[in-house]
Design an enzyme around this catalytic site. Structure first.
Site, PDB file in Angstrom:
ATOM      1  N   GLY A  71       0.807  -1.212   0.000  1.00  0.00           N
ATOM      2  CA  GLY A  71       0.000   0.000   0.000  1.00  0.00           C
ATOM      3  C   GLY A  71       0.845   1.268   0.000  1.00  0.00           C
ATOM      4  O   GLY A  71       0.521   2.255  -0.663  1.00  0.00           O
ATOM      5  N   HIS A 201      -1.664  -7.742   2.742  1.00  0.00           N
ATOM      6  CA  HIS A 201      -1.651  -8.301   4.103  1.00  0.00           C
ATOM      7  C   HIS A 201      -2.823  -7.875   4.976  1.00  0.00           C
ATOM      8  O   HIS A 201      -2.961  -8.340   6.107  1.00  0.00           O
ATOM      9  CB  HIS A 201      -0.300  -8.025   4.784  1.00  0.00           C
ATOM     10  CG  HIS A 201      -0.055  -6.610   5.201  1.00  0.00           C
ATOM     11  ND1 HIS A 201      -0.137  -6.204   6.502  1.00  0.00           N
ATOM     12  CD2 HIS A 201       0.299  -5.513   4.494  1.00  0.00           C
ATOM     13  CE1 HIS A 201       0.169  -4.916   6.580  1.00  0.00           C
ATOM     14  NE2 HIS A 201       0.432  -4.472   5.365  1.00  0.00           N
ATOM     15  N   CYS A 325       1.706   1.878  12.837  1.00  0.00           N
ATOM     16  CA  CYS A 325       2.842   2.718  12.476  1.00  0.00           C
ATOM     17  C   CYS A 325       3.075   3.810  13.509  1.00  0.00           C
ATOM     18  O   CYS A 325       4.183   4.295  13.652  1.00  0.00           O
ATOM     19  CB  CYS A 325       2.603   3.360  11.119  1.00  0.00           C
ATOM     20  SG  CYS A 325       1.623   2.336  10.048  1.00  0.00           S
TER      21      CYS A 325
HETATM   22  N1  PLP Z   1      -2.815   2.909   3.888  1.00  0.00           N
HETATM   23  C1  PLP Z   1      -3.563   2.523   4.923  1.00  0.00           C
HETATM   24  C2  PLP Z   1      -4.907   3.139   5.142  1.00  0.00           C
HETATM   25  C3  PLP Z   1      -3.089   1.539   5.795  1.00  0.00           C
HETATM   26  O1  PLP Z   1      -3.836   1.158   6.836  1.00  0.00           O
HETATM   27  C4  PLP Z   1      -1.805   0.979   5.558  1.00  0.00           C
HETATM   28  C5  PLP Z   1      -1.227  -0.016   6.487  1.00  0.00           C
HETATM   29  O2  PLP Z   1      -1.362   0.077   7.681  1.00  0.00           O
HETATM   30  C6  PLP Z   1      -1.084   1.410   4.444  1.00  0.00           C
HETATM   31  C7  PLP Z   1      -1.616   2.386   3.628  1.00  0.00           C
HETATM   32  C8  PLP Z   1       0.255   0.851   4.121  1.00  0.00           C
HETATM   33  O3  PLP Z   1       0.167  -0.410   3.471  1.00  0.00           O
HETATM   34  P1  PLP Z   1       1.403  -1.396   3.444  1.00  0.00           P
HETATM   35  O4  PLP Z   1       1.569  -1.912   4.841  1.00  0.00           O
HETATM   36  O5  PLP Z   1       1.017  -2.473   2.476  1.00  0.00           O
HETATM   37  O6  PLP Z   1       2.570  -0.625   2.951  1.00  0.00           O
END
Ligand code: PLP
Length: 394
Positions: A71, A201, A325
């Protein structure tokens, strides 16, 4: 002790069917899809078929799906790619204050490079105001990036309406649908979405794989330079096993979809109603109905979210006090602050997110433990003591 995993917004376990589909692509089907011989062509075919499965689930065409490392990369590519490709038209981007850091930090990076970014406010439920969005558009606006559903509070934005506004004003519309995929039905054409990010994931697929949907004909600068993979738009040898796993996860997440959503919604509502009924001075964060079927986010006054998490963990319950995060930092969540929550309430917030493996018995267990834990924590809180004294004096 049973482990109760209620942090499915952070990540999800890979389903056995997904793993089974992936394994041959680590071992016997190890070829590079770009090679011409037969054993490599099996892999090329697997990648093509996976692309088709994913396209179908989103109402897209096969050649509009581009594989990424997840993402975060998809968000970076969409935003930086539009910014670079359309700088002759303008330098203005509209987004919201509650985006994931993959979007927010990308926008902040662009601000350092001469772009102007409008960060829309949200109301107390986490919804943007469509009039405010429309009036923020100007001649130099090149992109609107609004997340489909929020990862912390679960609020779902009116995506089709945002898409219609973007189309009316000839501005591209990107949505980060990482949390929405598998929880809501998505149709990129009907909803006028030009760019959409998703991640494996979060839907019982593997980590490190995602896609960016790019509407056909849209001009987007590349983010990753190198070989000619992904029709020359995203370089790097394909993560074939990941791609196959993502497609399998996508197929499964939309199989028996209505029954799954009904089950998740029931678990969510039982937890929300139960917690609000048994814990005084607790409040739901996010919209009551326009929210992800698997998300319950509660602010509990006079407790500290991180300590609450630890005590829940000691009882075998895994939850989150913000997004994965941001945990580890003691700053209150930017999402909760954007809702207007004062710092102390934002600090006392906890997120439970359900997955297909969760059961009603597990919800019963949380409903039994949470009020006890909160009560114990409040007994030790000088703030709570002061509050009770003031209440008595009145
Ligand atoms: N965008 C949102 C809304 C998310 O919740 C996340 C992951 O927590 C991401 C982007 C990032 O995705 P990835 O973990 O695949 O990089």
């Amino acid at each position: 002790m049973e482990h109760i995993y209620l942090d499915n917004a952070a990540t999800t376990p890979v389903k056995p069917e997904v793993l089974d589909a992936m394994i041959p692509y680590f071992t016997q089907n190890f070829g590079n899809p770009s090679s011409v011989y037969k054993i490599a062509q099996i892999n090329k075919k697997a990648v093509d078929e996976s692309r088709e499965t994913i396209a179908k689930a989103l109402g897209a065409q096969t050649n509009e799906i581009f594989f990424t490392s997840g993402g975060t990369e998809a968000d970076n590519w969409a935003i930086k790619g539009i910014a670079e490709a359309h700088k002759a038209k303008g330098n203005h981007i509209i987004t919201t204050k509650i985006e994931h850091h993959a979007v927010l930090h990308t926008c902040e990076f662009l601000e350092k490079h001469g772009y102007e970014v409008t960060y829309l406010d949200v109301n107390e439920d986490g919804l943007i105001d469509l009039n405010e969005l429309e009036s923020a558009i100007k001649d130099t606006t090149i992109l609107i990036s609004v997340m489909y559903a929020n990862n912390e509070i679960g609020t779902i934005q009116p995506i089709a309406e945002i898409g219609a506004i973007a189309k009316k004003h000839n501005v591209y519309f990107h949505t980060d649908a990482v949390q929405a995929v598998g929880q809501v039905k998505i149709d990129v054409k009907e909803q006028n979405i030009d760019l959409l990010s998703l991640s494996g994931h979060k839907i019982n697929g593997p980590k490190g794989i995602g896609i960016l949907y790019i509407r056909r004909g849209l001009k987007l600068e590349n983010l990753i330079h190198g070989g000619a993979q992904e029709r020359g738009r995203r370089a790097g040898t394909e993560n074939v096993a990941g791609i196959v796993g993502l497609a399998k996860a996508m197929e499964l997440t939309y199989t028996n979809f209505d029954a799954k959503i009904e089950k998740l919604t029931k678990l969510r509502d039982k937890l929300i109603d139960g917690l609000l009924a048994t814990i005084p001075y607790a409040k739901l964060n996010g919209h009551r109905t326009m929210r992800l079927p698997n998300n319950a986010n509660i602010s509990v006054e006079f407790v500290e979210g991180e300590s609450l998490l630890l005590l829940l963990d000691m009882n075998g319950i895994a939850a989150s006090s913000g997004s994965a995060c941001t945990s580890g930092s003691l700053d209150p969540s930017h999402v909760l602050l954007a809702l207007g929550l004062p710092h102390e309430k934002a600090h006392g917030s906890i997120r439970f997110t359900f997955g297909e493996m969760n059961t009603e018995e597990q919800v019963d267990f949380v409903l039994e433990k949470m009020p006890q834990i909160v009560d114990r924590m409040r007994q030790m809180s000088p703030l709570y003591e002061d509050f009770l004294k003031q209440k008595q004096d009145k």
